[in-house]
Every structure is written in structure tokens, then in C-alpha cells.
Write a protein that holds these residues in place. Structure first.
Motif, PDB file in Angstrom:
ATOM      1  N   ILE A  21      64.541   3.617  97.330  1.00 44.71           N
ATOM      2  CA  ILE A  21      63.464   2.735  96.908  1.00 44.71           C
ATOM      3  C   ILE A  21      62.289   2.970  97.852  1.00 44.71           C
ATOM      4  N   TYR A  22      61.079   2.975  97.325  1.00 42.36           N
ATOM      5  CA  TYR A  22      59.933   3.294  98.158  1.00 42.36           C
ATOM      6  C   TYR A  22      58.733   2.409  97.800  1.00 42.36           C
ATOM      7  N   VAL A  23      57.909   2.187  98.815  1.00 41.13           N
ATOM      8  CA  VAL A  23      56.651   1.468  98.672  1.00 41.13           C
ATOM      9  C   VAL A  23      55.550   2.361  99.217  1.00 41.13           C
ATOM     10  N   GLN A  24      54.446   2.457  98.475  1.00 39.58           N
ATOM     11  CA  GLN A  24      53.349   3.321  98.896  1.00 39.58           C
ATOM     12  C   GLN A  24      52.016   2.608  98.776  1.00 39.58           C
ATOM     13  N   GLY A  25      51.096   3.031  99.599  1.00 39.05           N
ATOM     14  CA  GLY A  25      49.723   2.552  99.507  1.00 39.05           C
ATOM     15  C   GLY A  25      48.763   3.722  99.627  1.00 39.05           C
ATOM     16  N   GLN A  26      47.645   3.649  98.901  1.00 37.53           N
ATOM     17  CA  GLN A  26      46.648   4.717  98.902  1.00 37.53           C
ATOM     18  C   GLN A  26      45.268   4.098  99.133  1.00 37.53           C
ATOM     19  N   ASN A  27      44.493   4.694 100.043  1.00 41.78           N
ATOM     20  CA  ASN A  27      43.134   4.208 100.343  1.00 41.78           C
ATOM     21  C   ASN A  27      43.142   2.740 100.771  1.00 41.78           C
ATOM     22  N   LEU A  28      44.029   2.397 101.684  1.00 42.55           N
ATOM     23  CA  LEU A  28      44.243   0.985 102.003  1.00 42.55           C
ATOM     24  C   LEU A  28      43.128   0.390 102.861  1.00 42.55           C
ATOM     25  N   ILE A  29      42.705   1.104 103.874  1.00 46.74           N
ATOM     26  CA  ILE A  29      41.692   0.581 104.797  1.00 46.74           C
ATOM     27  C   ILE A  29      40.627   1.653 105.003  1.00 46.74           C
ATOM     28  N   THR A  30      39.374   1.245 104.951  1.00 46.90           N
ATOM     29  CA  THR A  30      38.272   2.167 105.222  1.00 46.90           C
ATOM     30  C   THR A  30      37.376   1.551 106.287  1.00 46.90           C
ATOM     31  N   ILE A  31      37.209   2.276 107.379  1.00 46.30           N
ATOM     32  CA  ILE A  31      36.338   1.842 108.468  1.00 46.30           C
ATOM     33  C   ILE A  31      35.061   2.687 108.398  1.00 46.30           C
ATOM     34  N   THR A  32      33.923   2.021 108.168  1.00 48.01           N
ATOM     35  CA  THR A  32      32.676   2.764 107.992  1.00 48.01           C
ATOM     36  C   THR A  32      31.481   1.862 108.237  1.00 48.01           C
ATOM     37  N   ASN A  33      30.378   2.447 108.622  1.00 48.78           N
ATOM     38  CA  ASN A  33      29.098   1.753 108.722  1.00 48.78           C
ATOM     39  C   ASN A  33      28.172   2.143 107.579  1.00 48.78           C
ATOM     40  N   TYR A  34      28.721   2.751 106.569  1.00 53.58           N
ATOM     41  CA  TYR A  34      27.913   3.256 105.463  1.00 53.58           C
ATOM     42  C   TYR A  34      27.272   2.111 104.690  1.00 53.58           C
ATOM     43  N   PHE A  35      26.004   2.248 104.361  1.00 53.22           N
ATOM     44  CA  PHE A  35      25.286   1.278 103.549  1.00 53.22           C
ATOM     45  C   PHE A  35      25.416   1.700 102.087  1.00 53.22           C
ATOM     46  N   GLY A  36      26.399   1.117 101.440  1.00 53.51           N
ATOM     47  CA  GLY A  36      26.684   1.460 100.058  1.00 53.51           C
ATOM     48  C   GLY A  36      28.082   1.004  99.696  1.00 53.51           C
ATOM     49  N   LEU A  37      28.483   1.320  98.477  1.00 55.86           N
ATOM     50  CA  LEU A  37      29.776   0.842  97.997  1.00 55.86           C
ATOM     51  C   LEU A  37      30.930   1.575  98.658  1.00 55.86           C
ATOM     52  N   ASP A  38      30.833   2.904  98.756  1.00 56.95           N
ATOM     53  CA  ASP A  38      31.901   3.692  99.363  1.00 56.95           C
ATOM     54  C   ASP A  38      31.303   5.012  99.838  1.00 56.95           C
ATOM     55  N   PRO A  39      31.712   5.502 101.015  1.00 60.40           N
ATOM     56  CA  PRO A  39      31.111   6.731 101.544  1.00 60.40           C
ATOM     57  C   PRO A  39      31.638   8.018 100.923  1.00 60.40           C
ATOM     58  N   GLU A  40      32.687   7.942 100.099  1.00 65.19           N
ATOM     59  CA  GLU A  40      33.233   9.140  99.461  1.00 65.19           C
ATOM     60  C   GLU A  40      32.699   9.241  98.036  1.00 65.19           C
ATOM     61  N   PHE A  41      31.785  10.162  97.810  1.00 59.78           N
ATOM     62  CA  PHE A  41      31.215  10.341  96.484  1.00 59.78           C
ATOM     63  C   PHE A  41      30.564  11.713  96.409  1.00 59.78           C
ATOM     64  N   VAL A  42      30.333  12.158  95.200  1.00 61.34           N
ATOM     65  CA  VAL A  42      29.593  13.388  94.945  1.00 61.34           C
ATOM     66  C   VAL A  42      28.235  13.055  94.336  1.00 61.34           C
ATOM     67  N   VAL A  43      28.245  12.106  93.398  1.00 63.48           N
ATOM     68  CA  VAL A  43      27.019  11.622  92.759  1.00 63.48           C
ATOM     69  C   VAL A  43      26.998  10.110  92.911  1.00 63.48           C
ATOM     70  N   THR A  44      25.858   9.544  93.322  1.00 64.20           N
ATOM     71  CA  THR A  44      25.777   8.103  93.531  1.00 64.20           C
ATOM     72  C   THR A  44      25.840   7.351  92.209  1.00 64.20           C
ATOM     73  N   GLY A  45      26.310   6.095  92.297  1.00 65.15           N
ATOM     74  CA  GLY A  45      26.291   5.211  91.147  1.00 65.15           C
ATOM     75  C   GLY A  45      27.543   5.211  90.307  1.00 65.15           C
ATOM     76  N   PHE A  46      28.591   5.926  90.739  1.00 62.12           N
ATOM     77  CA  PHE A  46      29.826   5.964  89.967  1.00 62.12           C
ATOM     78  C   PHE A  46      30.934   5.196  90.698  1.00 62.12           C
ATOM     79  N   LEU A  47      31.966   4.854  89.948  1.00 65.51           N
ATOM     80  CA  LEU A  47      33.092   4.103  90.494  1.00 65.51           C
ATOM     81  C   LEU A  47      33.738   4.877  91.639  1.00 65.51           C
ATOM     82  N   PRO A  48      33.927   4.263  92.802  1.00 64.38           N
ATOM     83  CA  PRO A  48      34.527   4.981  93.936  1.00 64.38           C
ATOM     84  C   PRO A  48      36.043   5.065  93.785  1.00 64.38           C
ATOM     85  N   PRO A  49      36.712   5.865  94.630  1.00 56.57           N
ATOM     86  CA  PRO A  49      38.181   5.909  94.606  1.00 56.57           C
ATOM     87  C   PRO A  49      38.778   4.523  94.832  1.00 56.57           C
ATOM     88  N   LEU A  50      39.936   4.291  94.245  1.00 57.69           N
ATOM     89  CA  LEU A  50      40.539   2.961  94.224  1.00 57.69           C
ATOM     90  C   LEU A  50      41.581   2.793  95.322  1.00 57.69           C
TER      91      LEU A  50
END
Length: 1006
Positions: free
Chosen positions: A966-995
Motif C-alpha cells: 500500500i502506498y501514499v504519494q504526493g506531487q508538488n506539495l510545497i513550493t517556496i518562492t518569492n515569485y510575483f505570480g500564480l506559479d513560477p513554473e510556466f512556458v506561457v503566462t496565463g495558463f493553469l499551473p501544475p497541480l
């Protein structure tokens, strides 16, 4: 062209088969046989890989633990490798029969065979396999234990942060999208020219699937080809990076090679495995936006600043909507919890001479948007292998079938969730209908009535046949087919618009695009290996013939009697049919590899390839590529033997050339397109491309030097590498003056791009007891990209896009100098002093957008039946921030809390200029400059807890269950950033970030 090219390919193919039919005896070889058993219970072990140290030939023990392997030379050393046991070495002497037991070194029987535990890893380099210790090239690897059971639909998501030199960015959190992957930087000016070569079980795949209608929901219309492969079916994921590793792929290896190997069955053991998981996903982070009171105060101040005394009737947020209403639109529009379910069933096993694995996987995933959109995948994998009783003939067949169905809305609502007024009306009225609030509200959920749908059917089938003609000589054949059928629909019924417009189904639009790709591959090869005394040779000669055919056509229907017919374009009143395109791609090559080892410490590896591609003109159709790699294992030198703390030390380097023909078909030819206008009842043709017979290859020269070290009984391992890659002869569309009648001509731009960088890998076995184990690894990459040459750049249309001596990812922006305390308006530097701030004279500041360094820190712990792992991914970078997409503060759109720091008579030092309704031209111009200034570029660095996994193995053997977990997993649980925006990982602005994802699952093996 087709006839001549095929004739050449047939001649080359015949030449390849002639090579396969020839050979002479060049050495002596003996056959070693024996049985492999467990130490504790003496049961036979199947699936053990046995090979001679320094050789690429690998034998596998059968269901009775019996093996048979050929060796050469005096006193050869056999290596026994199995994933469930420590690896062993055996010095043969003059023996021809050796029985070996695997297990802990303290168990009996170990010392009698003079084996020792090692950490030997065999890497898949494509056309050949090489032991990690003896490789001369740069190859990164991720194995099944890092990939399986992660809550992802694409293996690239599980590989993020695990490999040095490989930068992977997820484009979007919308299911079924793509990834931006850069292996040691960007070599090409064109985006599509930087895609790596994908190879699945020996068969090359196409690049990203070109989509016509997904650009508003999937960034760059990107659909990654690895979406078709179930991550749980993957045994290993190798990335070839330097010239030594990639030159054998010639014109397709400039941007690196990704090799995916799917799982195979084990001989003598039948396993029925069931794996199931359920996961929940949400948006990982949100922006803090203004409350209703703050927003309304901003709006009123904007009218006052613009000198508008009477608020217009169209300012519904101020004079019509509820002034006390507040809605968190991020929660309403992208705040839903998406769920995903995975079920996989596999059966594997085999007899003494054959093995098989059959797997079926089903996955469904919803979105965080408040509608019933769903991404479904069905994968079937069938891998079969056969080996003749005399071990001379070996056949391996790999088959993958994938069926993907995706439906989402036509537009991403992420941007709207940030800008919608906080006091906007409810989405639905009391009757559950879309609320237009008396035609005052542009309701975003109306977009859910429109849909983007795509379906992909994918088949990848590969066959590898090997026949040992002589003890030292083998004939091989690798062949395969790839088929993909991609269909997409964009449905835009009239109901996605406000009912006040009086639209009916006669205004509904339906668009459809169909694309089919078929490719086959034939690769006959001959391999030879020979050794005597301290010398060892490995030779590979082969040829490639590949043909691909693509068919594409789209059609649009406008006007339907009813929206119930919208998916049937035949029912449309008006039909617009685009060109029905049929394109062919022919590719042929001859390649060779020569590997020489002396005293198991001096290694030279030569690779070469001559490629022919139908994408270039007759005079430039063929290109030569090659590399030389060398390694010195200096820990084997006598003067290093006294250093007991040093187990292994190697210095390696390589230099060579690779190429790139990712430019599309027929780009060098005169081509014509069907005109939309009909003259006198005749449909005409118009020229669409100019002929360029000098169209030729993009070439990349790669250099690398590296050192590998291992300490303290191989418990600490280190690698440091420096690379220098230069790409020239850039394939681009060179702009032409309007008088030419064409916008551009496809040609080779005499520009040179250089990528350099450092890569560091460190791994350590911190704890290594029988009950408790702890392993940790760290990788860091420091890439640098620079445009070295670009003749006449200042006079070209690229002058505002590139600067010699700077990265290709740079942006030229205006110098933001703050807010004028006297006027409350933005100030920018006027570089040319003409009293105006305009482009291209004043956007002279160069901002280096891109990655400065990146890496990952991985940890694995095991205690008895418990195991755990966690991975931190970190990226140091600069990128566009939210100021880039921000609408002018004060108009009818919400703003982040940071915008509260705006200029006012009481706050003359504010960060943002005075609020404005967006009706003053001067202020609109200043805001546009602000969006393209140094204020819109900032730190986008982050540290992310990328993955956490906790497993517990349940002892259930007495119930007939071999393994239960039996296993439990988590993905993208904590993000430490000073980025001014929704999420610092993107290619084109304005789209849904990783979940952010949480997953619970179980795995049973019978």
C-alpha cells in the motif's frame, strides 16, 4: 525525388545486408555454464543478467537458474546482476562451469567463488548497451523505481529534478498537455528545432503532435508524444546528452536523445500484478487579490483620477451589482478538486527459452475547472522474447497500443479567475441557468458550453532479432512501425455567448482536424567482439531505412439547424474545407561504432553516421556526423592501488558533430496552395513558398570533459562534467521585403549559438544495514546560452529579438524608473533623447530570461517493510512576472493586493501609477510600456517538494499473495518562492499551473 531517393535507400539497404552476410574468425571463445541460486534456500533464480566484464553480450538465467554465456581472453571476470540481490563478480580462471549463489556476503558459499558486491549499472545507449563504469559518453538514467506509481500521466513529470543537464518544464496543469524539455540548452532559434529525439523500444517517434485548435487551452498547442506511454509500463528512461552518446543518431541527435524501454517478463516466474490508485489534485498556490471594498475604492479613485465626475452606466460593478458581494473567483473557476483513478493489470512470466509481459492500464482524470471535463487513456503493452535452446537466436518483440480521449473547454479560465470583479454576480441564477445579470455580466462559465476534444490512437511495434553467426560475430535486425491517428474538434455553439445578442444555432461553429502518421523502420546490423590478453574490441556496423507518411486535413462548418448536430459538420449550412495535405519523409543512413579497451582502463569509442534526408535539396541531401570519446579509468593504475578509500576514478571526454533536420517536409521546394477565391468557376493555385536548392543541415559541435569518482566501498559517488556545444547553419525562415511577394524564404542563417555548462552529480549510501537503508543523491546543472555570431543582425528583422553575446532567451525591455511623485505617472528612460519612449530606440535594456542553475535532491529510506522517498526540485531563474499580464489598475478588473501600493496624493512613493479607468490614451500607453519594462521581469526561482512517497509491504504470502503493498504519494506539495505570480513554473503566462496532488494506492502480485 522520391524515385531517386528510394533507389539510393535500396542500394544502401542491400549493402547493409551484404555486410551482415560476411565474417571471418578473428578470435577464440569458450562457453561458460552454471546455475544461479539463492544463498538462504538454494532456490534457483531466474532473470539474472550474466555478462563478461568488458563485454556488451548479456545472458539471462532461465527458470531453473541455468545460464550459458560466451567469454574470451585469459582469466575473464563474470558479472551476475539481478535487481533483488547484490551484484557479484566471479573470476573464472580456466573453469567452464561455475555455480553461483546470490544474497548477503556473509552467507555461506560466497567466498568460494571470489565474488564481491558491486554497483554495476548497464545503460541503454540505443544501438548498444554499455556498463556505466566503461561508458565514454554522458548518459542520465531514471529507473522504474523512480517512475512507477507516481500520480502523473507522462513520465516527463516524474523525471523533473532527477537528471543533471535535463531541464523539464510542465506547460500546464490541464490534462493531456505538453512539456518543454531542453537537454543542455537551446541549440536552435526555432522552438520546434529544440525538440529531442524520442525512441521507444528501439523505434523513433515523431515530435509533438501539431494541433490547430488547442492554443487557447494548451500552451503552444503542445501535446507531448510520451503521453501515449503509461509511466508504470516503463523500465528505464535514458537521456543521451554528449557527442559520444548522440552522434550515432546523426542528424537527429543535436538536441539529445530520450530512450524509453518498457518492462519485460521474467523467465521462470509467472506474476499477475494488480495496481490501482486514486488521487486528488488542486491548484498548488493562489494569488492574494483585492477584497470587494478595496476593489471598489480603487475603481472610484480611477474615475476621480481620470477627471470623470459621472460614473457611466456601463460601470456595472459600481452602479448595478451588489456592493457588498464578494466571490473568490480563483476558488470558483479553478478551485475545484480534480480526481484521477488508475487501474493496471499485468501478466508476466515465461519458460526456459521465452518470456512475455501483457499489461493493460486505464486512467481517468478530471480538471479543476467547474465542469465535467475528463481525460481518459487506455494502454495495452505486450512484450515477448524468445531464445533458441542453443542460445544463438534471440527475438524480442515490443508492442504498445494507446488510446487517449480528452475534452476540455476551449479557453483556459485561469487568467479570468484573477481579473474578474470580486462583486460580480453569481454564475447561475435561481433556476440553474447561466446568469447574464440583465446583460451586465460576461459570464465566464458560458465558455463551458464550448468544447475542445481530441482523440489519439497510437501503435508502436518494434522487433529486434539477433543471430550469433560465429562465437565472435552476430547479425542483428531492428525494425518497427509507428502509427498515430489524431483527431480534434473545436465546438463553439451559440450558447457560449450572451443570449441578448439574438444568436441561434445558425451562428454555431464546428471545426475538425484529422491527422494520420505512419512510419516504418528497417535497421540491419552486424556486431563483433573480440579480445585477447589486455585488448578488447567491439564493432557495430548498420544501416537505417525509414519512411514516414503524414496525411492532414481540416474542415469547418458554420450554421446548424440545431446544436445537437454540431459534431456532424455535414449538417452545417456552410462548409470550409482546407487543403488536404499528404507529405512523405524519407530517411536513410549508414552508421558504425568501434570501441577499443586496453587493460580495462584505457577506452576509446568511435561513432560515425552518414545521413540522407528528403527534407533538403538534391545537392545537400546527405550529411556526415561522428564523434570520438575516450576514458581513462585511472583508479586501475598501479600508483592508485594503495588508496583504499578510492574505489573508482575515471576521466572521460568526447568531441563530435550531430545534426538537425526538424524543419518540416518540402521546405526547400516551390509549393502552391489552393486559393480561397474561385474565378470563373475555377479554383486557382497561389505560390506559397520559394525554391531554395541550398537548404542544408543544422549542425552542432559538442565537446565534453568529465570526471567520475567513487569512495568508501562505492558508498559515495561523484561526477562532474563540463560541456561546450556550438550550433550553426540555423534553419529558419529568413524574412523578405514585401516586394518579393513572399514573407520569408526557408534558408540557413549563418548564426552560431553556443551552450556551455557544468553538471554535478553526487550520491551516497548513508546507512546500509540489513534493517535500515538510507540513500541520498543531489544533482546540480549550471547552463549558459549565448549567441556568438549573427551576420548583419542590426539590419535584420531579428535585431529587436537577439543580441550577440547574450542568451537567445533574452528580452529587450524599457528601463522602468518608477512613478513620478509629481504626476503619479510611470517614468521610463528615453535612451535616444527624442522626448518619446518608443521601440526599437528605447527598449534597450537586456533582461536575461531563463535558468541560471537547476537541480534536485532525492532521498530514499527503507526500514524493514517500510520505504519512503522524497524529492526536492530547485530552479534559479528569471522570468516574466504578473506585471506582464496585468491589466491597467483601475479598470473593471480585479488586481493583486500589491496594487494597493499605487500613487496617490497621500502616497507619492507608490509602486504603481495612479489608478485609471483605461479610457485615457496617455495612461494606456504608459501601462503598455510598463508591461514591457524591467518591472515585468523578476525573480522566478523556486524550491519545490516535487514528490513524496511512503510504502508499506504487507506480508500476505500465506494467503497466496506473493507481494502486497500500500502506498501514499504526493506531487508538488510545497513550493517556496518569492515569485510575483500564480506559479513560477510556466512556458506561457496565463495558463493553469501544475497541480498539487495526493494519491493513495495498492499493489498486489500473485
Amino acid at each position: 525525388m522520391k524515385k531517386n531517393f528510394c533507389s539510393l535507400s535500396h542500394i544502401q539497404l542491400a549493402f547493409g545486408f551484404t555486410l551482415l552476410a560476411s565474417g571471418v574468425a578473428i578470435g577464440q571463445m569458450r562457453v561458460i555454464t552454471g546455475t544461479v541460486t539463492e544463498n538462504l534456500n538454494h532456490k534457483p533464480i531466474s532473470g539474472v543478467s550474466i555478462f563478461q566484464e568488458g563485454s556488451d553480450a548479456v545472458a539471462v538465467s532461465d527458470g531453473s537458474g541455468i545460464y550459458r554465456v560466451q567469454v574470451t581472453g585469459e582469466n575473464p571476470v563474470l558479472v551476475f546482476k539481478h535487481p533483488d540481490y547484490p551484484d557479484r563478480k566471479v573470476s573464472l580462471g580456466n573453469r567452464v562451469s561455475v555455480d553461483v549463489s546470490l544474497g548477503k556476503e556473509s552467507d555461506k558459499g560466497i567466498g568460494s567463488e571470489n565474488e564481491k558486491a558491486i554497483e554495476e549499472v548497464v545503460l541503454n545507449a540505443g544501438y548498444y548497451k554499455v556498463r556505466d563504469k566503461e561508458r565514454t559518453g554522458s548518459i542520465s538514467r531514471v529507473t522504474a523505481k523512480d517512475i512507477e506509481n507516481q500520480p502523473v500521466t507522462n513520465v516527463l513529470a516524474s523525471a523533473q529534478g532527477r537528471m543533471s543537464g535535463v531541464s523539464i518544464t510542465q506547460n500546464s496543469g490541464t490534462p493531456g498537455g505538453g512539456f518543454d524539455i531542453q537537454i543542455r540548452g537551446k541549440n536552435s532559434i526555432r522552438r520546434e528545432g529544440n525538440e529531442p529525439l524520442y525512441i521507444i523500444d528501439g523505434v523513433p517517434l515523431g515530435s509533438e503532435t501539431p494541433s490547430l485548435y488547442s492554443v487557447t487551452i494548451l500552451p503552444n498547442s503542445s501535446i507531448n508524444p510520451l503521453n501515449a506511454i503509461n509511466p508504470n509500463d516503463i523500465e528505464s528512461f535514458e537521456v543521451l546528452k554528449d557527442a559520444d552518446a548522440t552522434a550515432i543518431y546523426g542528424s537527429r541527435g543535436a538536441n539529445g536523445v530520450i530512450i524509453v524501454t518498457t518492462k519485460k517478463g521474467r523467465k521462470g516466474r509467472t506474476d499477475l500484478k494488480l495496481n490501482s490508485s486514486y488521487s486528488l489534485s488542486t491548484v498548488a498556490s493562489r494569488m492574494e487579490m483585492m477584497s470587494t471594498s478595496q476593489y471598489l475604492q480603487m475603481r472610484r479613485q480611477a474615475f476621480q483620477n481620470d477627471g470623470i465626475a459621472t460614473i457611466p452606466a456601463t460601470a456595472y460593478d459600481l452602479n448595478t451589482w451588489d456592493q457588498n458581494r464578494y466571490t473568490d473567483w480563483q476558488k470558483e473557476l479553478i478551485g475545484r478538486t480534480a480526481d484521477a483513478s488508475v487501474v493496471q493489470l499485468s501478466l508476466s512470466g515465461g519458460s526456459d527459452n521465452s518470456s512475455y509481459l501483457i499489461s493493460y492500464g486505464h486512467q481517468e482524470q478530471t480538471t479543476v475547472f467547474p465542469a465535467d471535463f475528463r481525460y481518459r487513456t487506455n494502454n495495452i503493452t505486450g512484450n515477448f522474447s524468445f531464445r533458441s535452446p542453443d542460445k544463438r537466436l534471440e527475438v524480442n518483440m515490443s508492442n504498445s497500443f494507446s488510446f487517449q480521449n480528452n475534452n476540455v473547454q476551449n479557453d483556459d479560465l485561469t487568467r479570468r479567475s484573477l481579473t474578474l470583479s470580486p462583486n460580480a454576480p453569481a454564475l447561475y441564477d435561481a433556476s440553474g441557468n447561466i446568469n447574464w445579470q440583465n446583460n451586465t455580466f460576461a459570464n465566464p462559465v458560458a465558455l463551458f458550453n464550448s468544447e475542445y476534444l481530441n482523440s489519439t490512437s497510437f501503435i508502436n511495434s518494434g522487433t529486434n532479432i539477433s543471430y550469433r553467426l560465429f562465437p565472435f560475430l552476430s547479425l542483428k535486425f531492428n525494425g518497427g512501425i509507428t502509427y498515430q491517428n489524431f483527431e480534434e474538434n473545436s465546438l463553439k455553439p451559440h450558447t457560449m455567448y450572451n443570449t441578448s445578442g439574438g444568436l441561434t444555432s445558425a451562428n454555431s461553429i464546428s471545426s475538425r482536424n484529422d491527422q494520420t502518421n505512419f512510419s516504418y523502420l528497417l535497421e540491419p546490423q552486424i556486431t563483433a567482439e573480440y579480445g585477447w590478453n589486455d585488448h578488447r574490441f567491439d564493432v557495430l556496423i548498420g544501416t537505417t531505412l525509414q519512411q514516414s507518411e503524414a496525411r492532414q486535413g481540416s474542415i469547418q462548418g458554420i450554421g446548424f439547424e440545431s446544436n445537437a448536430l454540431i459534431q456532424n459538420i455535414g449538417a452545417a449550412k456552410t462548409k470550409i474545407v482546407s487543403d488536404q495535405v499528404n507529405s512523405q519523409y524519407f530517411y536513410t543512413a549508414a552508421f558504425a561504432r568501434f570501441n577499443y579497451q586496453f587493460k580495462k582502463r584505457y577506452i576509446v569509442n568511435l561513432t560515425g553516421r552518414r545521413d540522407g534526408s528528403s527534407r533538403f535539396g538534391p545537392d545537400n541531401r546527405f550529411g556526415n556526423f561522428g564523434a570520438v570519446g575516450a576514458a581513462w579509468i585511472f583508479s586501475e593504475e598501479s600508483f592508485m592501488k594503495h588508496l583504499r578509500w578510492l574505489n573508482f576514478a575515471k576521466l572521460r571526454g568526447s568531441i563530435g558533430t550531430t545534426g538537425n533536420d526538424k524543419i518540416g517536409d518540402y521546405q526547400y521546394l516551390n509549393t502552391y496552395s489552393v486559393t480561397a477565391n474561385i474565378y470563373n468557376g475555377i479554383t486557382g493555385l497561389s505560390p506559397s513558398r520559394l525554391f531554395n536548392p541550398n537548404f542544408s543541415w543544422e549542425k552542432t559541435v559538442k565537446k565534453e570533459v568529465a570526471m567520475e569518482l567513487s569512495f568508501l566501498n562505492s558508498r559515495i559517488n561523484m561526477t562532474a562534467a563540463y560541456y561546450n556545444n556550438s550550433s550553426s547553419n540555423q534553419l529558419v525562415g529568413i524574412p523578405l521585403p514585401a516586394t518579393a511577394g513572399f514573407a520569408s524564404i526557408q534558408s540557413n542563417l549563418p548564426a552560431k549559438v553556443r551552450n556551455t555548462g557544468w553538471e554535478f552529480d553526487l550520491s551516497a549510501q548513508v546507512l546500509k544495514s540489513s534493517a535500515l537503508k538510507y540513500e541520498t543523491s543531489l544533482n546540480v546543472s549550471v547552463p549558459r546560452n549565448k549567441l556568438l555570431e549573427f551576420p548583419n543582425l542590426a539590419g535584420s528583422t531579428y535585431s529587436n529579438q537577439y543580441v550577440i553575446g547574450y542568451p537567445m532567451s533574452l528580452v529587450k525591455v524599457y528601463q522602468f524608473e518608477g512613478v513620478d511623485p509629481a504626476t503619479g505617472l510611470y517614468r521610463f528612460r528615453d535612451f535616444n533623447g527624442d522626448g518619446r519612449v518608443t521601440s526599437p530606440d528605447d527598449n534597450q535594456v537586456i533582461e536575461k530570461i531563463g535558468v541560471e542553475y537547476f537541480g534536485g535532491w532525492s532521498n530514499n529510506l527503507r526500514f524493514k517493510q517500510w520505504s519512503a522517498s522524497f524529492l526536492f526540485q530547485f530552479v534559479k531563474q528569471r522570468n516574466w512576472n504578473y506585471n506582464r499580464q496585468m491589466l491597467i489598475p483601475g479598470n473593471m478588473n480585479n488586481q493583486p493586493l500589491e496594487v494597493l501600493d499605487a500613487w496617490s496624493p497621500s502616497n507619492p512613493t507608490g509602486t504603481y501609477m495612479q489608478y485609471s479607468t483605461g479610457t485615457i490614451a496617455q495612461k494606456n500607453t504608459l501601462h503598455s510600456l510598463f508591461q514591457n519594462s524591467t518591472a515585468a521581469v523578476g525573480d522566478a526561482s523556486f524550491i519545490r517538494l516535487k514528490n513524496v512517497q511512503l510504502n508499506y509491504s504487507i506480508p500476505m504470502q500465506k494467503f497466496g499473495i506473493r507481494e502486497a503493498m500500500i502506498y501514499v504519494q504526493g506531487q508538488n506539495l510545497i513550493t517556496i518562492t518569492n515569485y510575483f505570480g500564480l506559479d513560477p513554473e510556466f512556458v506561457v503566462t496565463g495558463f493553469l499551473p501544475p497541480l498539487k496532488t495526493y494519491s493513495l494506492g495498492f499493489q498486489l502480485t500473485f
